[in-house]
Design an enzyme around this catalytic site. Structure first.
Site, PDB file in Angstrom:
ATOM      1  N   ILE A   9       0.830  -1.229   0.000  1.00 47.23           N
ATOM      2  CA  ILE A   9       0.000   0.000   0.000  1.00 47.23           C
ATOM      3  C   ILE A   9       0.855   1.266   0.000  1.00 47.23           C
ATOM      4  O   ILE A   9       0.401   2.324  -0.442  1.00 47.23           O
ATOM      5  CB  ILE A   9      -0.992   0.003   1.189  1.00 47.23           C
ATOM      6  CG1 ILE A   9      -2.066   1.093   0.975  1.00 47.23           C
ATOM      7  CG2 ILE A   9      -0.272   0.186   2.539  1.00 47.23           C
ATOM      8  CD1 ILE A   9      -3.241   1.020   1.928  1.00 47.23           C
ATOM      9  N   ASP A  56       4.837  -8.675   6.847  1.00 48.04           N
ATOM     10  CA  ASP A  56       5.902  -8.770   5.846  1.00 48.04           C
ATOM     11  C   ASP A  56       5.619  -9.995   4.978  1.00 48.04           C
ATOM     12  O   ASP A  56       5.222 -11.051   5.496  1.00 48.04           O
ATOM     13  CB  ASP A  56       7.259  -8.917   6.546  1.00 48.04           C
ATOM     14  CG  ASP A  56       8.410  -8.675   5.606  1.00 48.04           C
ATOM     15  OD1 ASP A  56       9.143  -7.683   5.812  1.00 48.04           O
ATOM     16  OD2 ASP A  56       8.592  -9.479   4.658  1.00 48.04           O
ATOM     17  N   SER A 127       4.119  -9.209 -14.152  1.00 46.61           N
ATOM     18  CA  SER A 127       4.847  -8.127 -14.825  1.00 46.61           C
ATOM     19  C   SER A 127       5.265  -8.490 -16.240  1.00 46.61           C
ATOM     20  O   SER A 127       5.643  -9.638 -16.518  1.00 46.61           O
ATOM     21  CB  SER A 127       6.103  -7.811 -14.009  1.00 46.61           C
ATOM     22  OG  SER A 127       6.998  -7.014 -14.758  1.00 46.61           O
ATOM     23  N   GLU A 129       7.979  -7.754 -17.316  1.00 40.60           N
ATOM     24  CA  GLU A 129       9.390  -8.137 -17.189  1.00 40.60           C
ATOM     25  C   GLU A 129       9.536  -9.659 -17.357  1.00 40.60           C
ATOM     26  O   GLU A 129      10.613 -10.140 -17.723  1.00 40.60           O
ATOM     27  CB  GLU A 129       9.923  -7.664 -15.828  1.00 40.60           C
ATOM     28  CG  GLU A 129      11.381  -7.910 -15.535  1.00 40.60           C
ATOM     29  CD  GLU A 129      12.375  -7.081 -16.326  1.00 40.60           C
ATOM     30  OE1 GLU A 129      11.979  -6.080 -16.945  1.00 40.60           O
ATOM     31  OE2 GLU A 129      13.576  -7.443 -16.332  1.00 40.60           O
ATOM     32  N   TYR A 151      14.539 -10.462 -10.677  1.00 46.23           N
ATOM     33  CA  TYR A 151      13.173  -9.965 -10.450  1.00 46.23           C
ATOM     34  C   TYR A 151      12.194 -10.673 -11.395  1.00 46.23           C
ATOM     35  O   TYR A 151      11.140 -11.149 -10.975  1.00 46.23           O
ATOM     36  CB  TYR A 151      13.139  -8.451 -10.689  1.00 46.23           C
ATOM     37  CG  TYR A 151      11.744  -7.862 -10.779  1.00 46.23           C
ATOM     38  CD1 TYR A 151      11.027  -7.529  -9.642  1.00 46.23           C
ATOM     39  CD2 TYR A 151      11.145  -7.634 -12.028  1.00 46.23           C
ATOM     40  CE1 TYR A 151       9.743  -6.989  -9.738  1.00 46.23           C
ATOM     41  CE2 TYR A 151       9.867  -7.095 -12.125  1.00 46.23           C
ATOM     42  CZ  TYR A 151       9.171  -6.772 -10.986  1.00 46.23           C
ATOM     43  OH  TYR A 151       7.913  -6.246 -11.079  1.00 46.23           O
TER      44      TYR A 151
HETATM   45  P1  NAP Z   1       6.557  -0.018  -5.620  1.00 44.84           P
HETATM   46  O1  NAP Z   1       6.163   1.408  -5.687  1.00 44.84           O
HETATM   47  O2  NAP Z   1       8.003  -0.393  -5.643  1.00 44.84           O
HETATM   48  O3  NAP Z   1       5.882  -0.660  -4.308  1.00 44.84           O
HETATM   49  C1  NAP Z   1       6.286  -1.913  -3.814  1.00 44.84           C
HETATM   50  C2  NAP Z   1       5.596  -2.128  -2.493  1.00 44.84           C
HETATM   51  O4  NAP Z   1       6.008  -3.398  -1.956  1.00 44.84           O
HETATM   52  C3  NAP Z   1       5.949  -1.076  -1.421  1.00 44.84           C
HETATM   53  O5  NAP Z   1       4.786  -0.759  -0.698  1.00 44.84           O
HETATM   54  C4  NAP Z   1       6.920  -1.829  -0.532  1.00 44.84           C
HETATM   55  O6  NAP Z   1       6.959  -1.376   0.802  1.00 44.84           O
HETATM   56  C5  NAP Z   1       6.308  -3.230  -0.577  1.00 44.84           C
HETATM   57  N1  NAP Z   1       7.218  -4.249  -0.088  1.00 44.84           N
HETATM   58  C6  NAP Z   1       8.531  -4.414  -0.403  1.00 44.84           C
HETATM   59  N2  NAP Z   1       9.047  -5.456   0.297  1.00 44.84           N
HETATM   60  C7  NAP Z   1       8.043  -5.941   1.075  1.00 44.84           C
HETATM   61  C8  NAP Z   1       7.959  -6.991   2.026  1.00 44.84           C
HETATM   62  N3  NAP Z   1       9.022  -7.752   2.339  1.00 44.84           N
HETATM   63  N4  NAP Z   1       6.780  -7.215   2.648  1.00 44.84           N
HETATM   64  C9  NAP Z   1       5.695  -6.428   2.375  1.00 44.84           C
HETATM   65  N5  NAP Z   1       5.705  -5.416   1.476  1.00 44.84           N
HETATM   66  C10 NAP Z   1       6.880  -5.178   0.841  1.00 44.84           C
HETATM   67  O7  NAP Z   1       5.862  -0.854  -6.816  1.00 44.84           O
HETATM   68  P2  NAP Z   1       4.637  -0.437  -7.745  1.00 44.84           P
HETATM   69  O8  NAP Z   1       5.157   0.264  -8.940  1.00 44.84           O
HETATM   70  O9  NAP Z   1       3.573   0.157  -6.920  1.00 44.84           O
HETATM   71  O10 NAP Z   1       4.190  -1.887  -8.257  1.00 44.84           O
HETATM   72  C11 NAP Z   1       3.241  -2.659  -7.513  1.00 44.84           C
HETATM   73  C12 NAP Z   1       3.430  -4.123  -7.893  1.00 44.84           C
HETATM   74  O11 NAP Z   1       3.238  -4.278  -9.292  1.00 44.84           O
HETATM   75  C13 NAP Z   1       4.797  -4.695  -7.584  1.00 44.84           C
HETATM   76  O12 NAP Z   1       4.610  -6.062  -7.241  1.00 44.84           O
HETATM   77  C14 NAP Z   1       5.533  -4.606  -8.905  1.00 44.84           C
HETATM   78  O13 NAP Z   1       6.540  -5.575  -8.975  1.00 44.84           O
HETATM   79  C15 NAP Z   1       4.395  -4.878  -9.864  1.00 44.84           C
HETATM   80  N6  NAP Z   1       4.522  -4.296 -11.191  1.00 44.84           N
HETATM   81  C16 NAP Z   1       4.774  -2.958 -11.334  1.00 44.84           C
HETATM   82  C17 NAP Z   1       4.841  -2.403 -12.602  1.00 44.84           C
HETATM   83  C18 NAP Z   1       5.103  -0.937 -12.811  1.00 44.84           C
HETATM   84  O14 NAP Z   1       5.436  -0.558 -13.937  1.00 44.84           O
HETATM   85  N7  NAP Z   1       4.916  -0.101 -11.801  1.00 44.84           N
HETATM   86  C19 NAP Z   1       4.634  -3.217 -13.743  1.00 44.84           C
HETATM   87  C20 NAP Z   1       4.355  -4.567 -13.548  1.00 44.84           C
HETATM   88  C21 NAP Z   1       4.279  -5.095 -12.270  1.00 44.84           C
HETATM   89  P3  NAP Z   1       7.998  -0.207   1.278  1.00 44.84           P
HETATM   90  O15 NAP Z   1       7.384   1.083   0.822  1.00 44.84           O
HETATM   91  O16 NAP Z   1       8.040  -0.365   2.741  1.00 44.84           O
HETATM   92  O17 NAP Z   1       9.297  -0.506   0.589  1.00 44.84           O
HETATM   93  O1  G4F Z   2      12.297   2.330 -15.293  1.00 42.44           O
HETATM   94  P1  G4F Z   2      12.999   1.039 -15.232  1.00 42.44           P
HETATM   95  O2  G4F Z   2      13.912   0.820 -14.092  1.00 42.44           O
HETATM   96  O3  G4F Z   2      11.873  -0.076 -15.358  1.00 42.44           O
HETATM   97  P2  G4F Z   2      11.894  -1.622 -15.761  1.00 42.44           P
HETATM   98  O4  G4F Z   2      13.234  -2.232 -15.592  1.00 42.44           O
HETATM   99  O5  G4F Z   2      11.286  -1.736 -17.112  1.00 42.44           O
HETATM  100  O6  G4F Z   2      10.938  -2.262 -14.656  1.00 42.44           O
HETATM  101  C1  G4F Z   2       9.710  -1.649 -14.316  1.00 42.44           C
HETATM  102  O7  G4F Z   2       8.705  -2.167 -15.151  1.00 42.44           O
HETATM  103  C2  G4F Z   2       8.452  -3.583 -14.994  1.00 42.44           C
HETATM  104  C3  G4F Z   2       7.349  -3.956 -15.992  1.00 42.44           C
HETATM  105  O8  G4F Z   2       7.937  -4.240 -17.237  1.00 42.44           O
HETATM  106  C4  G4F Z   2       8.030  -3.824 -13.561  1.00 42.44           C
HETATM  107  F1  G4F Z   2       7.705  -5.140 -13.398  1.00 42.44           F
HETATM  108  C5  G4F Z   2       9.148  -3.416 -12.624  1.00 42.44           C
HETATM  109  O9  G4F Z   2       8.730  -3.611 -11.271  1.00 42.44           O
HETATM  110  C6  G4F Z   2       9.440  -1.928 -12.843  1.00 42.44           C
HETATM  111  O10 G4F Z   2       8.304  -1.210 -12.420  1.00 42.44           O
HETATM  112  O11 G4F Z   2      13.873   0.834 -16.574  1.00 42.44           O
HETATM  113  C7  G4F Z   2      13.293   0.977 -17.855  1.00 42.44           C
HETATM  114  C8  G4F Z   2      14.392   0.953 -18.909  1.00 42.44           C
HETATM  115  C9  G4F Z   2      15.362  -0.221 -18.805  1.00 42.44           C
HETATM  116  O12 G4F Z   2      15.588  -0.732 -20.080  1.00 42.44           O
HETATM  117  C10 G4F Z   2      16.647   0.403 -18.280  1.00 42.44           C
HETATM  118  O13 G4F Z   2      17.842  -0.254 -18.691  1.00 42.44           O
HETATM  119  O14 G4F Z   2      15.179   2.128 -18.758  1.00 42.44           O
HETATM  120  C11 G4F Z   2      16.549   1.785 -18.907  1.00 42.44           C
HETATM  121  N1  G4F Z   2      17.388   2.787 -18.237  1.00 42.44           N
HETATM  122  C12 G4F Z   2      18.340   3.526 -18.865  1.00 42.44           C
HETATM  123  N2  G4F Z   2      18.953   4.312 -17.967  1.00 42.44           N
HETATM  124  C13 G4F Z   2      17.361   3.100 -16.938  1.00 42.44           C
HETATM  125  C14 G4F Z   2      18.354   4.070 -16.773  1.00 42.44           C
HETATM  126  N3  G4F Z   2      16.587   2.652 -15.924  1.00 42.44           N
HETATM  127  C15 G4F Z   2      16.796   3.198 -14.697  1.00 42.44           C
HETATM  128  N4  G4F Z   2      16.019   2.779 -13.665  1.00 42.44           N
HETATM  129  N5  G4F Z   2      17.780   4.145 -14.469  1.00 42.44           N
HETATM  130  C16 G4F Z   2      18.574   4.603 -15.470  1.00 42.44           C
HETATM  131  O15 G4F Z   2      19.452   5.427 -15.249  1.00 42.44           O
END
Ligand code: NAP
Ligand code: G4F
Length: 327
Positions: A9, A56, A127, A129, A151
């Site tokens: 959350i 957790d 994801s 990913e 991941y």
């Molecule tokens: P986020 O902002 O990184 O949030 C992750 C959450 O997980 C935070 O609330 C974090 O708590 C909690 N968490 C981490 N370790 C934990 C543990 N050991 N026990 C309980 N909670 C824990 O991620 P988001 O972007 O909102 O994404 C939400 C979900 O969708 C994640 O599972 C992510 O992998 C997945 N997802 C995201 C994307 C994207 O593009 N955003 C795409 C595909 C899938 P703290 O704040 O305390 O660290």
């Molecule tokens: O923003 P990113 O770190 O996101 P990434 O790796 O795509 O992962 C995010 O999306 C996933 C869904 O496909 C989620 F599951 C995951 O939890 C997360 O939310 O990187 C995006 C791209 C990558 O190709 C990376 O190599 O940006 C490229 N990049 C280039 N320079 C960078 C940077 N990424 C980051 N974080 N920082 C850089 O300086």
């Protein structure tokens, strides 16, 4: 009043989903990890009507206790270590939280529901990913998974475990294969927010350059506020299932830079961008583009915010935030 338990959350999606569910009249319970977690204040400020529970994902008994208090009709497992780059440095921890944490949540759901498993619906945050070295373009629900990071491997485990609980126990369990989604609430470690923050600071003369890794990678970026709507819609279906949630468009990091700097009125963006191998990944996901046809036809879901609108929203938000900091 339906009751929802959300893990993660304190994260980007957890906050948007809490707002959505509260607006629909849900009672929302959010799991927060750790002792004196500083993000509790953010949750209390953003969604004061949500109830915070401690737990957790790696600690099954803490999850069992959270279920006993929340008594949820719907469970959204959003908690994870979600930063791909970090997962190589902490592969074991990422496997425990992002992978085995899903199994713990599925088991806690089963223990809570007992013989009455159809009283609870489960959402797993899978994801794009997982597609990694993509085997099909665009990627859909049936595309072979080929993860490229610890991941991604952990998410594949959680994805198949969710399917397995659906098939083994008849659980109403859905896996949302969400492509990248962003917002002003995105963590600054992710590339969109790193760029929008840097653009705002460069515009205000607070820094001159931003240092990035691979500029050629392409992502299918949408708005997080749109994507949590798809999560909720999955749990309103008669059966659990798997859905790709994406825009169907892809853009490179270079294009992201062009649009972000453009939103701040800076055209010659290349002189503000440096590259450093430090930000390159041991294995890259070069191209993500999703086919959201199933989400559109079955869930009636469509993204509302375009890529350009999303990036502009993030830059404008960071400009306002940075201006407030220097005032
Ligand atoms: P986020 O902002 O990184 O949030 C992750 C959450 O997980 C935070 O609330 C974090 O708590 C909690 N968490 C981490 N370790 C934990 C543990 N050991 N026990 C309980 N909670 C824990 O991620 P988001 O972007 O909102 O994404 C939400 C979900 O969708 C994640 O599972 C992510 O992998 C997945 N997802 C995201 C994307 C994207 O593009 N955003 C795409 C595909 C899938 P703290 O704040 O305390 O660290
Ligand atoms: O923003 P990113 O770190 O996101 P990434 O790796 O795509 O992962 C995010 O999306 C996933 C869904 O496909 C989620 F599951 C995951 O939890 C997360 O939310 O990187 C995006 C791209 C990558 O190709 C990376 O190599 O940006 C490229 N990049 C280039 N320079 C960078 C940077 N990424 C980051 N974080 N920082 C850089 O300086």
């Amino acid at each position: 009043m339906p009751r929802a338990l959300i893990t993660g959350i304190t994260g980007q999606d957890g906050l948007y989903l809490s707002e959505l569910l509260l607006s629909k009249g849900y009672e929302v319970f959010g799991l927060v990890r750790g002792q004196n977690n500083p993000k509790i204040a953010l949750v209390q400020e953003t969604v004061p009507d949500a109830t915070i529970l401690t737990g957790d994902l790696t600690d099954l008994s803490s999850l069992v206790r959270a279920f006993a208090v929340a008594q949820p009709d719907e469970v959204y497992n959003l908690g994870a270590i979600s930063f791909v780059a970090y997962s190589w440095e902490n592969a074991s921890l990422t496997s425990d939280v992002t992978g085995k944490g899903v199994l713990n949540m599925l088991e806690a759901t089963r223990l809570y529901a007992g013989d009455n498993l159809d009283k609870v619906r489960f959402y797993q945050a899978s994801s794009s990913e997982m597609f990694g070295k993509v085997q099909e373009v665009p990627q859909r629900e049936s595309t072979l998974l080929w993860p490229r990071s610890p991941y991604g491997v952990a998410k594949v485990f959680g994805h198949y475990m969710t399917i397995n609980y659906r098939e083994s126990y008849g659980m109403h369990a859905s896996s949302g294969i969400l492509f990248n989604h962003e917002s002003p609430r995105r963590g600054p470690e992710f590339v969109t927010r790193k760029v929008s923050q840097a653009v705002a600071r460069i515009k205000l003369g607070l820094q001159d350059t931003v240092t990035l890794g691979n500029l050629d990678a392409k992502r299918d970026w949408g708005f997080a506020g749109d994507y949590v709507e798809a999560m909720w819609r999955m749990l309103q279906q008669d059966q659990g299932d798997d859905y790709v949630v994406a825009t169907g468009e892809t853009h490179s990091i270079e294009r992201l830079l062009e649009v972000a700097f453009g939103a701040a009125g800076i055209e010659d963006w290349r002189r503000h961008v440096e590259q450093d191998p430090r930000f390159m990944r041991p294995a890259e996901v070069d191209l993500l583009i999703g086919d959201p046809t199933k989400a559109k036809t079955v869930l009636g879901w469509e993204p509302k915010v375009s890529f350009e609108e999303l990036v502009t929203m993030m830059v404008e938000s960071d400009l306002a935030e940075q201006k407030a900091l220097i005032r």
